[in-house]
Enzyme design. Structure first.
Site, mmCIF file in Angstrom:
data_model
loop_
_atom_site.group_PDB
_atom_site.id
_atom_site.type_symbol
_atom_site.label_atom_id
_atom_site.label_comp_id
_atom_site.label_asym_id
_atom_site.label_seq_id
_atom_site.Cartn_x
_atom_site.Cartn_y
_atom_site.Cartn_z
ATOM 1 C CG ASP A 1 -2.775 -8.332 0.781
ATOM 2 O OD1 ASP A 1 -1.936 -8.537 1.680
ATOM 3 O OD2 ASP A 1 -3.840 -7.693 0.976
ATOM 4 C CG ASP B 1 -4.677 -9.953 3.562
ATOM 5 O OD1 ASP B 1 -4.447 -10.451 2.440
ATOM 6 O OD2 ASP B 1 -4.428 -8.759 3.849
ATOM 7 C CG HIS C 1 -6.499 -5.253 1.894
ATOM 8 N ND1 HIS C 1 -5.919 -6.101 2.808
ATOM 9 C CD2 HIS C 1 -7.647 -4.796 2.453
ATOM 10 C CE1 HIS C 1 -6.689 -6.167 3.889
ATOM 11 N NE2 HIS C 1 -7.746 -5.389 3.710
ATOM 12 C CG HIS D 1 -1.948 -1.063 1.229
ATOM 13 N ND1 HIS D 1 -2.838 -1.256 0.190
ATOM 14 C CD2 HIS D 1 -2.224 -2.044 2.142
ATOM 15 C CE1 HIS D 1 -3.615 -2.298 0.470
ATOM 16 N NE2 HIS D 1 -3.264 -2.802 1.638
HETATM 17 ZN ZN LIG Z 1 -3.980 -7.072 2.849
#
Ligand SMILES: [Zn+2]
Length: 342
Positions: A193, A282, A195, A157
């Site tokens: 991931d 995740d 996200h 991120h």
């Molecule tokens: Zn994540």
């Protein structure tokens, strides 16, 4: 499999963050390092300490003023408020605001995208050490092999000039840029991931040296909200070099693995000579994020598919939070990957 790591990962130990307006216990806990390392050890992998590589590999993907901010924020924290235990912003630069502020209080809001990544006394040291793990992992695969970098804190991120989503330096981007530079080739990143890898996307959006693909839960009402949609395909020299595969929340192994097949096709169609797998765990059905329902066998199958890509592959740890099954999922992925390499 060679597993690179550093105990300096433990130096960054956030205990809280702000999520959806509430101050809650931090998910990206130092304990993750121990759990992931323990799982790799028990599975019989070859654990090695990472080497130091300095800032030059990081400069390929982050700006000088951002790195200067990370290096000096703690020492300058009294400019924000005397006696702070951590550095976080109270104001944020909006896109329409373009003046770069001189004072630390303004720079904090310019370089931090959210309230999830408090910076502490030893954070910078841990962040550089985590990037060293990524570079060491990339170096280890230059001969065509594969290796896993237990990077913590995570990185995907973090964008060219900003922290966000528990991340400070984008380890996967650092590894991919390093592989491309050292091998004189285009590199690819497949980010699995849960996200969207928005920082990675931003870093390479107008570049053609790295093709990026992110598989993630639909970000419409899920971190990172403002990126990760299918229509974001790159711009300028990077046009056509970014693929987002947002998945419906609640999707399980079949949908996840189909997306991985598409991602492999996308990056290999760009003629890459090396691959980084941004390994978030995740997407697990047991992860506290709860957005996707990937099983341990699903992670094993994901490892098998990515291991079958006949290129140098650096596997870089991203997210994946404490649950009873976090370590098992890592072992399943690495085991599946190794089995496909033969
Ligand atoms: Zn994540």
């Amino acid at each position: 499999m060679r597993v690179f790591h550093t105990e300096k990962s433990l130096l960054h130990a956030p205990d809280f963050y702000f999520r959806r307006g509430k101050r809650i216990e931090h998910l990206e806990r130092a304990e993750r390092y121990r759990v992931l390392r323990g799982a790799a050890e028990r599975a019989g992998h070859d654990l090695r300490e990472a080497d130091a590589h300095g800032l030059d590999p990081i400069r390929r993907v982050h700006s000088e003023r951002y790195l200067d901010f990370l290096a000096t924020a703690w020492a300058c924290r009294d400019e924000i408020e005397p006696g702070l235990d951590y550095v976080l912003p109270s104001h944020f630069a909006r896109p329409e605001m373009h003046r770069y502020p001189e004072g630390m209080i303004g720079r904090v809001g310019f370089h931090m995208a959210d309230l999830s990544a408090p910076l502490y006394e030893k954070t910078y040291e841990a962040v550089l050490a985590s990037a060293d793990v990524a570079v060491t992992t990339a170096e280890a695969v230059l001969d065509g092999g594969h290796a896993y970098g237990l990077c913590r804190p995570p990185g995907h991120h973090a964008s060219t000039e900003s922290t966000g989503g528990f991340c400070f330096v984008n380890n996967s981007a650092v590894a991919a840029a390093h592989l491309g530079a050292k091998l004189g080739c285009k590199a690819g990143i497949i980010d699995i991931d849960v996200h969207a890898g928005n920082g990675t996307q931003i870093i390479f959006y107008e570049r053609d040296d790295v093709a990026t693909c992110s598989i993630h839960a639909d970000p419409s009402a899920f971190m990172p909200y403002y990126a990760g949609y299918a229509e974001e395909t790159g711009a300028g020299a990077g046009a056509g070099h970014n693929l987002n595969l947002p998945l419906a929340h609640g999707s399980g192994d079949d949908v996840y693995l189909d997306a991985i097949d598409r991602a492999i096709g996308f990056v290999t169609d760009h003629g890459i000579g090396a691959l980084v797998v941004a390994l978030g765990l995740d997407a697990s059905e047991h992860d506290p994020n709860g957005a996707l329902k990937v099983t341990t066998e699903g992670f094993r199958a994901a490892g098998e598919r990515l291991g079958a890509v006949a290129l140098p592959v650096a596997i870089i740890q991203e997210g994946g939070y404490l649950s009873e099954i976090l370590g098992e999922n890592l072992a399943a992925f690495l085991g599946g990957f190794d089995s496909a390499r033969g």
